[in-house]
Design a protein around this motif. Structure first.
Motif, PDB file in Angstrom:
ATOM      1  N   GLU A 111       0.831  -1.208   0.000  1.00 38.94           N
ATOM      2  CA  GLU A 111       0.000   0.000   0.000  1.00 38.94           C
ATOM      3  C   GLU A 111       0.867   1.261   0.000  1.00 38.94           C
ATOM      4  N   ASP A 112       1.953   1.242   0.774  1.00 38.70           N
ATOM      5  CA  ASP A 112       2.873   2.377   0.802  1.00 38.70           C
ATOM      6  C   ASP A 112       3.523   2.609  -0.559  1.00 38.70           C
ATOM      7  N   TRP A 113       3.934   1.520  -1.233  1.00 39.01           N
ATOM      8  CA  TRP A 113       4.550   1.634  -2.564  1.00 39.01           C
ATOM      9  C   TRP A 113       3.560   2.212  -3.564  1.00 39.01           C
ATOM     10  N   ASP A 114       2.300   1.741  -3.507  1.00 38.30           N
ATOM     11  CA  ASP A 114       1.274   2.263  -4.412  1.00 38.30           C
ATOM     12  C   ASP A 114       1.063   3.754  -4.198  1.00 38.30           C
ATOM     13  N   GLN A 115       1.030   4.151  -2.930  1.00 36.00           N
ATOM     14  CA  GLN A 115       0.845   5.564  -2.614  1.00 36.00           C
ATOM     15  C   GLN A 115       2.031   6.390  -3.103  1.00 36.00           C
ATOM     16  N   LEU A 116       3.234   5.894  -2.908  1.00 32.13           N
ATOM     17  CA  LEU A 116       4.428   6.593  -3.371  1.00 32.13           C
ATOM     18  C   LEU A 116       4.442   6.697  -4.892  1.00 32.13           C
TER      19      LEU A 116
ATOM     20  N   ALA B  44       3.081   2.514 -12.223  1.00 30.89           N
ATOM     21  CA  ALA B  44       2.087   3.590 -12.258  1.00 30.89           C
ATOM     22  C   ALA B  44       1.584   3.798 -13.688  1.00 30.89           C
TER      23      ALA B  44
ATOM     24  N   SER C 274       1.988   6.716  -6.916  1.00 37.21           N
ATOM     25  CA  SER C 274       0.963   7.638  -7.405  1.00 37.21           C
ATOM     26  C   SER C 274       1.392   9.097  -7.249  1.00 37.21           C
ATOM     27  N   ARG C 275       2.330   9.364  -6.363  1.00 39.15           N
ATOM     28  CA  ARG C 275       2.780  10.741  -6.137  1.00 39.15           C
ATOM     29  C   ARG C 275       4.053  11.100  -6.885  1.00 39.15           C
TER      30      ARG C 275
END
Length: 115
Positions: free
Chosen positions: A22-27, A79, A29-30
């Motif tokens: 989840e942290d990797w996905d959030q990173l 991404a 996306s940013r």
């Protein structure tokens, strides 16, 4: 896991950050919102087995950067492609492309555009 090594002034830095999916996905996306915005258009552009529009965009990403370390490139490709498996397939295609040279970096491979 993300490892950051280098120096801040005279101080050596060796930082390890553990991240879950989840942290990797959030990173991811940013990191590059303009690439994420292009992903749906690129995915629909071709129905071929390798999705040439997506492949062209992946090559353009590395071409514009000039070089990129493997973990960062993989995050960008995930991404762009909209998922881990598709991102890894693009990374493998880049690795085997004649226009890309892969150097062994200190902590991770470095992908260099030589087109």
């Amino acid at each position: 896991m993300l490892r950051i090594r280098g120096q801040i002034g005279d101080w050596p830095v060796d930082l390890t950050v553990e991240m879950d999916a989840e942290d990797w996905d959030q990173l991811a996306s940013r990191l590059s919102p303009e690439v994420v915005v292009q992903a749906p258009m690129a995915a629909k552009a071709s129905s071929g087995p390798h999705n040439d529009a997506l492949w062209d965009t992946a090559q353009q990403l590395l071409r514009e950067a000039g070089q990129m370390d493997g973990p960062r490139l993989l995050a960008e490709l995930q991404a762009l492609a909209g998922g881990m498996a598709a991102g890894k397939r693009l990374l493998v295609r880049l690795r085997h492309s004649e226009q890309v040279h892969v150097d062994a970096g200190e902590d991770a491979p470095v992908y260099i555009w030589r087109g």
